[in-house]
Design a protein around this motif. Structure first.
Motif, PDB file in Angstrom:
ATOM      1  N   VAL A   1       5.862  10.062   7.490  1.00 35.32           N
ATOM      2  CA  VAL A   1       4.827   8.738   7.758  1.00 35.32           C
ATOM      3  C   VAL A   1       6.270   8.225   9.008  1.00 35.32           C
ATOM      4  CG1 VAL A   1       4.656   6.477   7.328  1.00 35.32           C
ATOM      5  CG2 VAL A   1       3.776   8.394   5.882  1.00 35.32           C
TER       6      VAL A   1
ATOM      7  N   ILE B   1      -1.146   6.010   6.723  1.00 34.20           N
ATOM      8  CA  ILE B   1      -0.690   6.203   5.424  1.00 34.20           C
ATOM      9  C   ILE B   1      -1.577   6.960   4.489  1.00 34.20           C
ATOM     10  CG2 ILE B   1       0.535   5.080   3.172  1.00 34.20           C
ATOM     11  CD1 ILE B   1       1.777   3.250   5.374  1.00 34.20           C
TER      12      ILE B   1
ATOM     13  N   LEU C   1       7.401  10.312   2.883  1.00 32.30           N
ATOM     14  CA  LEU C   1       8.155   9.174   3.624  1.00 32.30           C
ATOM     15  C   LEU C   1       8.538   9.361   4.714  1.00 32.30           C
ATOM     16  CD1 LEU C   1       9.498   7.348   0.568  1.00 32.30           C
ATOM     17  CD2 LEU C   1       7.533   6.613   1.709  1.00 32.30           C
TER      18      LEU C   1
ATOM     19  N   TYR D   1       0.888  -1.206  -0.034  1.00 29.99           N
ATOM     20  CA  TYR D   1      -0.030  -0.108   0.049  1.00 29.99           C
ATOM     21  C   TYR D   1       0.776   1.280   0.136  1.00 29.99           C
ATOM     22  CZ  TYR D   1      -3.851   3.340   1.487  1.00 29.99           C
ATOM     23  OH  TYR D   1      -4.635   4.275   1.235  1.00 29.99           O
ATOM     24  N   LEU D   2       1.972   1.208   0.733  1.00 29.86           N
ATOM     25  CA  LEU D   2       2.841   2.476   0.717  1.00 29.86           C
ATOM     26  C   LEU D   2       3.408   2.798  -0.711  1.00 29.86           C
ATOM     27  CD1 LEU D   2       4.276   4.538   2.285  1.00 29.86           C
ATOM     28  CD2 LEU D   2       5.968   2.846   3.040  1.00 29.86           C
TER      29      LEU D   2
END
Length: 734
Positions: A564, A601, A561, A531-532
């Motif tokens: 996150v 995310i 990124l 998913y990322l």
């Protein structure tokens, strides 16, 4: 897009009474539908295809009496040894009789018959079997269960009903209203006008009202998890306020440039509205993209939140211009209204009367500072975010259990009392289902399975089997030595499955709330990298469309990124490791709820793209109209910093309001989103982005010619609108 939205904004203002009336009708109809069609929410997090879920399905088919929800009543006598006396045994048996006659209960197990009594004769466990699953247990049945044992309590005994049957949906109270109040204060300070702040808040509240009512109306036909409506409320309210804020801010700027209210609102919707539509689309795509990981309850959560965000976008580009039409120039602070040229609608403004742009504001000063010290600023920012991200590799995921419930709640009291008397393993017992082709095969397999499990490390006890009426299915209880979310229990689940995999003649499946939580967490962990990658790839593609650049999207994705990683690190440090847990009212540190990272995310991606678009689109707009890369960066920051700061503070306030809720799942979601927005807005977008943009210079806007021709032009900056206005001879800078 910009030209279409420009016409939509002007049309909404001209027909403002009709637009407002239509939205109010939609709100009323949705509210009535929610009141009449609303269905129950689910507190279970099932995962089709996992072994634990297959076991539950098998029980429901072959052993329905054992497939319902279970409860455990923990009993503590006033003194040691009292359970060994006839009087103590009479008290417990009376309690068992009372529990077995509760509405919805199939039966209750006498602890003296199964040995569920501690050696010191002070603690006992009464197992209660309900006929239906936890989500089907009614409030009246749950209340009756919680009140069991009144006679024993009157004699000084402690009676604590617990178990999965107590699982319910978290309540929304008054504490999160503090976030809305802070958001209102931020709006008043930002706009300097009660009218502008009030309209923005009203617009957002109508949008979230429509979205939530529609969601509850659909809950009668789709199964919503208990956290889905809260996530939808959290996001819908935050983005609703922010999107209205962006359009109102650009409208006020247009008024100060001398445009009539109708022209000002049209251009505001055409430019800021284009960015709102794009930003909203990214949030919706990211949330709807949760369906890619093929986890049903997560798909529903994502689609529910995506629906409220969609409503927020529609309200912002239709209802907001209508409300602005009612307000006129009162959206400006009183001291600025006299400086506005009151040109008639559609007439050109006198350029000589326009106020000179003030470039001494904080946004301009901050941009110049960041650009001047760009290398140290980038290094310090990266170092700081790297330090915050250090705990991230230690992140563990699990579904919450009663040991992390609010102190004093019935579930927590029962869990603590069980742990005190029997040990943590009794709060997270496992269930092993043995199903043979016939009764003889099952009877032959059960002793083998019990012996294999008993020899497995970290197993405290294996309970005698319960057999289905036809003898084909057996259910064995397994008690670990460690608690449900302990790492050793997770290892035990895998060890037991490995140990019984070679049993012949019967299917052996491990389930129970603890096993389900482990299966769900592992599947979500496996889906997280995929998913990322999907989200990062999507961000590069979308921003390439918007900014016609290769380096700007790559820079934005890397910044995301960083956001996150740092957000995960802080959340792990507080909610899992317990550092500064008191500051957020956390009673018991525990692994993060398994679906938090993947949700975080998806949501942060959309919000990060919001700020990226609103800041960098102005930089591109000025660059393509002749400014140097440095001046364009300063201009973009100067014009966008105030609005992005207000938007981030509003987001943080709304999300932060949910930190005050007692439910640990909602608390961790609210905290992670609030801190993620803070990091992304203030460290990444308003610090690292201008520093990197100035470092790249003209190279930031490079795009190969073949790629430029291949990409469609979505016109977020309103270049097409500007050409349209010039053709119509309406002078003014958009």
């Amino acid at each position: 897009m910009a030209t279409l939205l420009y016409r939509l904004g002007r049309g909404a203002l001209r027909r403002r009474r009709l637009v407002v009336a239509l939205w109010l009708v939609v709100l009323v109809v949705a509210g009535l539908a929610a009141a009449t069609l609303r269905g129950p929410t689910a507190s279970n997090f099932t995962m089709p295809g996992t072994e634990s879920q297959r076991a539950l399905d098998l029980l429901a088919e072959q052993f329905p009496a054992a497939s319902g929800a279970t409860g455990t009543i923990t009993v503590k006598a006033p003194a040691d040894g009292q359970l060994a006396t006839p009087q103590g045994q009479a008290v417990v048996r009376e309690l068992v009789q009372q529990a077995s006659t509760l509405p919805g209960v199939v039966g209750a197990v006498d602890p003296f018959q199964v040995g569920a009594v501690t050696p010191n004769g002070r603690y006992a466990l009464v197992q209660v079997q309900f006929a239906t699953g936890g989500d089907e247990v009614t409030d009246d049945q749950r209340t009756a269960y919680e009140e069991v044992g009144a006679a024993a309590k009157a004699q000084g005994w402690q009676v604590a009903p617990g178990g999965e049957v107590l699982g319910g949906e978290p309540e929304i109270g008054s504490t999160e209203a503090l976030g809305v109040l802070v958001a209102a204060i931020v709006l008043i300070i930002t706009f300097g006008s009660l009218v502008a702040a009030g309209m923005t808040m009203l617009n957002a509240l109508i949008g979230v009202g429509v979205g939530m009512a529609g969601l509850f109306a659909l809950s009668g036909v789709i199964e919503l998890t208990s956290t889905a409506p809260i996530l939808a409320l959290m996001l819908g309210l935050a983005v609703g306020i922010d999107y209205s804020l962006f359009i109102t801010s650009r409208h006020r700027q247009n008024l100060l440039e001398g445009l009539s209210p109708e022209e000002a609102v049209g251009r505001a919707v055409g430019t800021a509205g284009s960015a709102v539509v794009f930003a909203g689309a990214t949030v919706v795509i990211a949330l709807a993209g949760l369906a890619v990981v093929n986890i049903p309850f997560l798909t529903v959560m994502g689609l529910a939140a995506a629906g409220t965000v969609t409503v927020a976008v529609l309200v912002a580009i239709t209802l907001q211009p209508a409300l602005l039409g009612f307000a006129g120039r009162r959206v400006l602070p009183r001291r600025l209204r006299s400086t506005v040229n009151a040109a008639a609608p559609g007439e050109p403004s006198d350029e000589e009367t326009l106020p000179v742009e003030d470039r001494s504001g904080f946004g301009f000063r901050w941009a110049r500072f960041v650009i001047r010290f760009r290398v140290p600023v980038i290094l310090v920012s990266l170092l700081g975010l790297g330090l915050l991200a250090l705990p991230t590799p230690d992140m563990r995921l699990a579904l919450p259990d009663a040991s992390t419930a609010t102190v004093g709640s019935p579930a927590r009291v029962a869990s603590d009392l069980t742990t005190e008397g029997f040990g943590p393993g009794f709060t997270g017992r496992l269930a092993v289902v043995v199903a043979g082709d016939d009764a003889q095969a099952t009877a032959a397999a059960v002793p083998q399975v019990a012996a294999m499990i008993q020899r497995t490390e970290n197993v405290l006890a294996v309970a005698p089997p319960q057999l289905s009426p036809d003898g084909r299915t057996a259910l064995l209880g397994v008690v670990p030595k460690t608690g449900p979310t302990d790492e050793a229990t997770e290892t035990l689940v895998h060890d037991v499955r490995d140990a019984v995999s070679g049993v012949k003649g019967a299917e052996v499946l491990l389930t129970g709330a603890t096993a389900i939580g482990i299966d769900v967490s592992e599947k979500l962990s496996d889906a997280l990298p995929i998913y990322l990658l999907l989200v990062v790839g999507l961000s590069v593609l979308l921003l390439m469309l918007v900014f016609r650049s290769l380096l700007v999207p790559l820079k934005a994705a890397l910044g995301f990124l960083l956001t996150v990683a740092a957000t995960f690190g802080i959340t792990v440090a507080i909610f899992q490791q317990g550092h500064l847990a008191d500051l957020v009212g956390l009673d018991s540190p525990a692994p993060l709820v398994s679906f938090l990272p993947i949700l975080l995310i998806g949501i942060l991606f959309g919000l990060a793209m919001d700020y990226e678009v609103f800041l960098v689109s102005r930089m591109r707009e000025d660059f393509v109209h002749g400014d140097t890369a440095r001046e364009a960066t300063i201009s973009g920051m100067g014009h966008g910093a105030r609005v992005v700061t207000a938007a981030a503070l509003i987001m943080m306030s709304v999300f932060g309001g949910f930190v005050f809720l007692e439910d640990p799942i909602i608390k961790s979601m609210g905290f992670a989103l609030a801190i993620g927005v803070a990091i992304d807005a203030f460290v990444v977008r308003m610090t690292i982005v201008p520093a990197v943009m100035s470092l790249l210079g003209d190279r930031a806007w490079w795009l190969p010619r073949w790629l430029n021709r291949a990409l469609p032009n979505v016109d977020i900056e309103g270049e097409g609108l500007r050409e349209h206005l010039e053709e119509d001879r309406v002078p003014a800078r958009v």
